[in-house]
Scaffold this active site. Sequence first.
Site, PDB file in Angstrom:
ATOM      1  N   ARG A 114       0.875  -1.188   0.000  1.00 17.04           N
ATOM      2  CA  ARG A 114       0.000   0.000   0.000  1.00 17.04           C
ATOM      3  C   ARG A 114       0.900   1.223   0.000  1.00 17.04           C
ATOM      4  NH1 ARG A 114      -5.293   1.288   3.623  1.00 17.04           N
ATOM      5  NH2 ARG A 114      -6.100  -0.058   1.983  1.00 17.04           N
ATOM      6  N   HIS A 141      -7.522   1.099  -6.291  1.00 21.49           N
ATOM      7  CA  HIS A 141      -7.658   0.189  -5.138  1.00 21.49           C
ATOM      8  C   HIS A 141      -8.252  -1.128  -5.675  1.00 21.49           C
ATOM      9  CE1 HIS A 141      -7.787  -1.247  -1.188  1.00 21.49           C
ATOM     10  NE2 HIS A 141      -8.649  -0.439  -0.614  1.00 21.49           N
ATOM     11  N   GLN A 144      -9.843  -3.971  -3.480  1.00 23.54           N
ATOM     12  CA  GLN A 144     -11.159  -3.613  -2.953  1.00 23.54           C
ATOM     13  C   GLN A 144     -12.255  -3.951  -3.960  1.00 23.54           C
ATOM     14  OE1 GLN A 144     -11.993  -2.025   0.203  1.00 23.54           O
ATOM     15  NE2 GLN A 144     -13.970  -2.774  -0.497  1.00 23.54           N
ATOM     16  N   ASP A 237     -17.398   6.728  -1.577  1.00 27.45           N
ATOM     17  CA  ASP A 237     -16.154   6.604  -0.813  1.00 27.45           C
ATOM     18  C   ASP A 237     -15.954   7.925  -0.072  1.00 27.45           C
ATOM     19  OD1 ASP A 237     -13.621   5.804   0.119  1.00 27.45           O
ATOM     20  OD2 ASP A 237     -12.592   6.425  -1.719  1.00 27.45           O
ATOM     21  N   CYS A 277     -16.341   1.213   0.567  1.00 31.26           N
ATOM     22  CA  CYS A 277     -15.161   0.411   0.906  1.00 31.26           C
ATOM     23  C   CYS A 277     -14.793   0.518   2.381  1.00 31.26           C
ATOM     24  CB  CYS A 277     -13.983   0.812   0.023  1.00 31.26           C
ATOM     25  SG  CYS A 277     -13.349   2.474   0.339  1.00 31.26           S
ATOM     26  N   ARG A 305     -13.128  -8.944   1.369  1.00 29.74           N
ATOM     27  CA  ARG A 305     -11.714  -8.637   1.157  1.00 29.74           C
ATOM     28  C   ARG A 305     -10.890  -9.901   1.391  1.00 29.74           C
ATOM     29  NH1 ARG A 305      -9.904  -3.402   1.533  1.00 29.74           N
ATOM     30  NH2 ARG A 305      -7.999  -4.324   0.702  1.00 29.74           N
TER      31      ARG A 305
HETATM   32  N1  NVA Z   1     -10.053   6.756  -1.168  1.00 36.32           N
HETATM   33  C1  NVA Z   1      -9.683   6.256   0.140  1.00 36.32           C
HETATM   34  C2  NVA Z   1      -9.887   4.776   0.212  1.00 36.32           C
HETATM   35  C3  NVA Z   1      -9.630   4.189   1.588  1.00 36.32           C
HETATM   36  C4  NVA Z   1      -9.749   2.691   1.618  1.00 36.32           C
HETATM   37  C5  NVA Z   1      -8.246   6.639   0.461  1.00 36.32           C
HETATM   38  O1  NVA Z   1      -7.382   6.518  -0.426  1.00 36.32           O
HETATM   39  O2  NVA Z   1      -7.984   7.045   1.595  1.00 36.32           O
HETATM   40  N1   CP Z   2     -11.213  -0.339   2.497  1.00 31.54           N
HETATM   41  C1   CP Z   2      -9.950  -0.370   2.941  1.00 31.54           C
HETATM   42  O1   CP Z   2      -8.988  -0.548   2.189  1.00 31.54           O
HETATM   43  O2   CP Z   2      -9.834  -0.244   4.283  1.00 31.54           O
HETATM   44  P1   CP Z   2      -8.477  -0.074   5.097  1.00 31.54           P
HETATM   45  O3   CP Z   2      -7.919   1.281   4.729  1.00 31.54           O
HETATM   46  O4   CP Z   2      -8.902  -0.146   6.531  1.00 31.54           O
HETATM   47  O5   CP Z   2      -7.535  -1.159   4.711  1.00 31.54           O
END
Ligand code: NVA
Ligand code: CP
Length: 335
Positions: A114, A141, A144, A237, A277, A305
């Site tokens: 990540r 993502h 997801q 989101d 998500c 997931r």
């Molecule tokens: N768009 C959000 C998704 C979190 C799972 C982010 O990047 O923070």
């Molecule tokens: N939806 C998602 O990726 O959650 P986290 O940021 O908690 O991993």
Amino acid sequence: MTSPATSSVKTRHFLKDTDLSPAEQAEVLDLAVRLKAAPYSVQPFAADGSGRQTVAIIFDKTSTRTRVSFATGVADMGGNALIINPGEAQIGHKESVEDTAKVLERMVSTIVWRTGAHSGLVAMAENSKVPVINALCDDYHPCQLLADLLAVKEHKGELQGLTMAYLGDAANNMANSYLLAGVTAGMHVRIAGPEGYLPSDGIVAVAQERAAETGGSVLITTDAAEALTGADVVATDTWVSMGQEAEKEARLQLFRKYSVDEAAMAHAADDAVVLHCLPAYRGYEISAGVIDGPQSIVWDEAENRLHAQKALMAWLMHQSGLAVVEGLPPVGGQA
Ligand code: NVA
Ligand code: CP
């Protein structure tokens, strides 16, 4: 099983949604269904002497679902999850991505990462003979979306031909992934957000090309009602993604018209399902009544997931010639 150094099969990575062809995405989702029913039936990381056990899972940003689902999934499949939290490794400040990849690929079976820039993931994959998985970056993502599509499949049956509307920050990682993964599944994907916060022309072009292949379609609009009308699936989101905290107040104003609340849901099909998500901010991108109401499938989505990523990891190991998953077509010289 062969080691990465001796495998003659090309290593497969999952860096963005379109890295899986439509047929491959369907194969991964079918394997996820299998693994949800029989969680320990596939063991690509087992200590039977045939392959490597450890999966490196690196976080440059915080996480709950991604961390727990990957760690649980690796354990379920006989492996050892090595979680590397933000700031714990040399990567990014003391050592290049390329050198990190060259070290990790000598020891682990898969690298899950990540991070921010997608280009980092590309560099990691280019220097790794073991699969690299994008566990979220600024642009996509994709893990997801495998979970989301699995949840929709469970509630609606076939994905092909369904209409899926996404509202909110339409320039973020989730919007891009809804668009690309949705059309890969043959869905009609509608994305709504304010001017200046819509998917880039490049992403839209890739989505249109994929849609032409699958019978799906793409609609990009600033009109939330246009996106929502008759939709089978409604998704949103956070309006403030990780790294955008300084813009929070401006963003809460900017996206106000794109909230998935009761008024928005009145435009969708009566039997529409709702995705998010998570983490969710009730009263902003989604109302409490909608996320906690009967149309919400967000808890199935979160659970999925685990199942979807297990399927993805096993599938990538199989395709890369590093494990054999019963029931998948043989790759290269596999029996
Ligand atoms: N768009 C959000 C998704 C979190 C799972 C982010 O990047 O923070
Ligand atoms: N939806 C998602 O990726 O959650 P986290 O940021 O908690 O991993």
